[in-house]
Design a protein around this motif. Sequence first.
Motif, PDB file in Angstrom:
ATOM      1  N   THR A  88       0.805  -1.221   0.000  1.00  0.00           N
ATOM      2  CA  THR A  88       0.000   0.000   0.000  1.00  0.00           C
ATOM      3  C   THR A  88       0.839   1.273   0.000  1.00  0.00           C
ATOM      4  O   THR A  88       0.288   2.364   0.102  1.00  0.00           O
ATOM      5  CB  THR A  88      -0.937   0.016   1.218  1.00  0.00           C
ATOM      6  OG1 THR A  88      -0.144  -0.059   2.413  1.00  0.00           O
ATOM      7  CG2 THR A  88      -1.889  -1.171   1.179  1.00  0.00           C
ATOM      8  N   LYS A  96       3.525  10.476  -8.413  1.00  0.00           N
ATOM      9  CA  LYS A  96       2.480   9.481  -8.180  1.00  0.00           C
ATOM     10  C   LYS A  96       3.086   8.184  -7.655  1.00  0.00           C
ATOM     11  O   LYS A  96       4.166   7.763  -8.093  1.00  0.00           O
ATOM     12  CB  LYS A  96       1.708   9.184  -9.464  1.00  0.00           C
ATOM     13  CG  LYS A  96       1.039  10.405 -10.090  1.00  0.00           C
ATOM     14  CD  LYS A  96      -0.048  10.968  -9.197  1.00  0.00           C
ATOM     15  CE  LYS A  96      -0.722  12.166  -9.843  1.00  0.00           C
ATOM     16  NZ  LYS A  96      -1.797  12.731  -8.984  1.00  0.00           N
ATOM     17  N   HIS A 114      -4.097   7.228 -12.757  1.00  0.00           N
ATOM     18  CA  HIS A 114      -3.399   7.034 -11.485  1.00  0.00           C
ATOM     19  C   HIS A 114      -4.390   6.514 -10.448  1.00  0.00           C
ATOM     20  O   HIS A 114      -5.199   7.279  -9.929  1.00  0.00           O
ATOM     21  CB  HIS A 114      -2.747   8.348 -11.054  1.00  0.00           C
ATOM     22  CG  HIS A 114      -1.833   8.895 -12.102  1.00  0.00           C
ATOM     23  ND1 HIS A 114      -2.187   9.941 -12.918  1.00  0.00           N
ATOM     24  CD2 HIS A 114      -0.602   8.501 -12.499  1.00  0.00           C
ATOM     25  CE1 HIS A 114      -1.209  10.183 -13.766  1.00  0.00           C
ATOM     26  NE2 HIS A 114      -0.236   9.319 -13.531  1.00  0.00           N
ATOM     27  N   PRO A 115      -4.342   5.223 -10.163  1.00  0.00           N
ATOM     28  CA  PRO A 115      -5.290   4.611  -9.221  1.00  0.00           C
ATOM     29  C   PRO A 115      -5.200   5.212  -7.824  1.00  0.00           C
ATOM     30  O   PRO A 115      -4.150   5.694  -7.394  1.00  0.00           O
ATOM     31  CB  PRO A 115      -4.875   3.137  -9.223  1.00  0.00           C
ATOM     32  CG  PRO A 115      -4.152   2.940 -10.509  1.00  0.00           C
ATOM     33  CD  PRO A 115      -3.430   4.231 -10.754  1.00  0.00           C
ATOM     34  N   LYS A 116      -6.325   5.146  -7.120  1.00  0.00           N
ATOM     35  CA  LYS A 116      -6.408   5.586  -5.731  1.00  0.00           C
ATOM     36  C   LYS A 116      -6.476   4.357  -4.831  1.00  0.00           C
ATOM     37  O   LYS A 116      -7.114   3.353  -5.171  1.00  0.00           O
ATOM     38  CB  LYS A 116      -7.644   6.460  -5.515  1.00  0.00           C
ATOM     39  CG  LYS A 116      -7.724   7.671  -6.422  1.00  0.00           C
ATOM     40  CD  LYS A 116      -6.597   8.656  -6.153  1.00  0.00           C
ATOM     41  CE  LYS A 116      -6.764   9.921  -7.005  1.00  0.00           C
ATOM     42  NZ  LYS A 116      -5.636  10.872  -6.805  1.00  0.00           N
ATOM     43  N   LEU A 117      -5.835   4.466  -3.676  1.00  0.00           N
ATOM     44  CA  LEU A 117      -5.817   3.351  -2.731  1.00  0.00           C
ATOM     45  C   LEU A 117      -7.006   3.444  -1.788  1.00  0.00           C
ATOM     46  O   LEU A 117      -7.243   4.482  -1.165  1.00  0.00           O
ATOM     47  CB  LEU A 117      -4.509   3.361  -1.941  1.00  0.00           C
ATOM     48  CG  LEU A 117      -4.293   2.188  -0.980  1.00  0.00           C
ATOM     49  CD1 LEU A 117      -4.166   0.879  -1.728  1.00  0.00           C
ATOM     50  CD2 LEU A 117      -3.050   2.434  -0.124  1.00  0.00           C
ATOM     51  N   GLU A 118      -7.765   2.348  -1.697  1.00  0.00           N
ATOM     52  CA  GLU A 118      -8.858   2.215  -0.737  1.00  0.00           C
ATOM     53  C   GLU A 118      -8.622   0.943   0.063  1.00  0.00           C
ATOM     54  O   GLU A 118      -8.765  -0.163  -0.464  1.00  0.00           O
ATOM     55  CB  GLU A 118     -10.210   2.169  -1.450  1.00  0.00           C
ATOM     56  CG  GLU A 118     -10.531   3.426  -2.249  1.00  0.00           C
ATOM     57  CD  GLU A 118     -11.855   3.326  -2.988  1.00  0.00           C
ATOM     58  OE1 GLU A 118     -12.647   2.402  -2.659  1.00  0.00           O
ATOM     59  OE2 GLU A 118     -12.108   4.164  -3.885  1.00  0.00           O
ATOM     60  N   TRP A 122      -6.209  -0.992  -4.983  1.00  0.00           N
ATOM     61  CA  TRP A 122      -6.065   0.157  -5.866  1.00  0.00           C
ATOM     62  C   TRP A 122      -7.256   0.194  -6.829  1.00  0.00           C
ATOM     63  O   TRP A 122      -7.581  -0.804  -7.455  1.00  0.00           O
ATOM     64  CB  TRP A 122      -4.758   0.066  -6.636  1.00  0.00           C
ATOM     65  CG  TRP A 122      -3.541   0.072  -5.748  1.00  0.00           C
ATOM     66  CD1 TRP A 122      -2.947  -1.008  -5.169  1.00  0.00           C
ATOM     67  CD2 TRP A 122      -2.804   1.214  -5.328  1.00  0.00           C
ATOM     68  NE1 TRP A 122      -1.881  -0.617  -4.405  1.00  0.00           N
ATOM     69  CE2 TRP A 122      -1.761   0.752  -4.487  1.00  0.00           C
ATOM     70  CE3 TRP A 122      -2.903   2.593  -5.575  1.00  0.00           C
ATOM     71  CZ2 TRP A 122      -0.840   1.617  -3.901  1.00  0.00           C
ATOM     72  CZ3 TRP A 122      -1.984   3.452  -4.990  1.00  0.00           C
ATOM     73  CH2 TRP A 122      -0.970   2.958  -4.154  1.00  0.00           C
ATOM     74  N   HIS A 123      -7.885   1.372  -6.938  1.00  0.00           N
ATOM     75  CA  HIS A 123      -9.075   1.537  -7.767  1.00  0.00           C
ATOM     76  C   HIS A 123      -8.847   2.627  -8.809  1.00  0.00           C
ATOM     77  O   HIS A 123      -8.209   3.654  -8.531  1.00  0.00           O
ATOM     78  CB  HIS A 123     -10.282   1.939  -6.913  1.00  0.00           C
ATOM     79  CG  HIS A 123     -10.764   0.866  -5.985  1.00  0.00           C
ATOM     80  ND1 HIS A 123     -11.843   0.042  -6.262  1.00  0.00           N
ATOM     81  CD2 HIS A 123     -10.307   0.474  -4.765  1.00  0.00           C
ATOM     82  CE1 HIS A 123     -12.030  -0.797  -5.256  1.00  0.00           C
ATOM     83  NE2 HIS A 123     -11.105  -0.562  -4.334  1.00  0.00           N
ATOM     84  N   THR A 124      -9.402   2.424 -10.003  1.00  0.00           N
ATOM     85  CA  THR A 124      -9.363   3.446 -11.035  1.00  0.00           C
ATOM     86  C   THR A 124     -10.485   3.191 -12.025  1.00  0.00           C
ATOM     87  O   THR A 124     -11.225   2.201 -11.916  1.00  0.00           O
ATOM     88  CB  THR A 124      -8.003   3.478 -11.755  1.00  0.00           C
ATOM     89  OG1 THR A 124      -7.926   4.653 -12.572  1.00  0.00           O
ATOM     90  CG2 THR A 124      -7.805   2.234 -12.617  1.00  0.00           C
TER      91      THR A 124
END
Length: 288
Positions: A88, A96, A114-118, A122-124
């Motif tokens: 993570t 990034k 650029h994926p976001k961490l949840e 990683w989500h995009t």
Amino acid sequence: MRRLSATDWIFALVAFLVVAGAGVMLFRSTPAPVHHQQAAAVVPASHSDGLSEVEGGYRFERVVMPSGRGTAVPVAFRIRAADGTPMTRFVDNQTKQMHFFVIRDDMHVFRHVHPKLEGDTWHTEVDLPDGGAYRMFAEFIPLDTKDPRHPVVLGVPFSVAGDTTLAEVPAPDARTVTATGYTVTRVDEPAVLPVLNERSLRFAIRTPDGQPVTKLETHLGANGHMTGFHTMLLSATHLHPVEPAGAPLIDGELTFRSVFAERGEYRLFLEFSHAGRLHTAAVTVAVT
């Protein structure tokens, strides 16, 4: 002369066998000639990968894969270490932690997000306007890296069903025009690049009215971002900008360092920011 007795014949035979055996042992113990081969030439290290979902002890785990064409198609994944732990945190790479690319095999669909961490995932979202065979790439730099210039790149294939409008990969050409009207021309030599040799690629950028771009706006902490894809293997290659962010461009030229690991053709995607907009130029180069 005395005639040899049976005992004499036996001793003679034994002596012959001893001498013959010693000769055989001597022959076998003689070392074979050693042929020294010239050491292989040392070539520069290259960065061209993304052909596997496992590399350097890291693994791409699918969570949500594209289910069809459309805008804002969701994608989710985890990056797991060798012991299975979800990763993570990475080194910032051009501002990034994670770069994510999608390329269709005919090179006519390219996405860079650029994926976001949840949590640990990683989500995009990506726009997939047409069907066909695709490959996605997750690019990151581990915290314990020994070479921050060369990220880990994990690649995963996927396909989008339905009717598909495919086109031929554009042939090598020094000049291209962006969708926003900017002209980008490769001005370095030679036109055909040698494999496994570090080279500088120079691109002259002109505005829609033909004027050289004297200064670019910072994009991802640099003057630009460039990624290349082998048109047959679909391996990914990251190219590094030379001019510092915000530095003026001499005659509108932007330079990238490159090393290509395989022979063939590469499609290069140059992203740069000017006049408040992000522009993407695509050019094909040949490597022999």
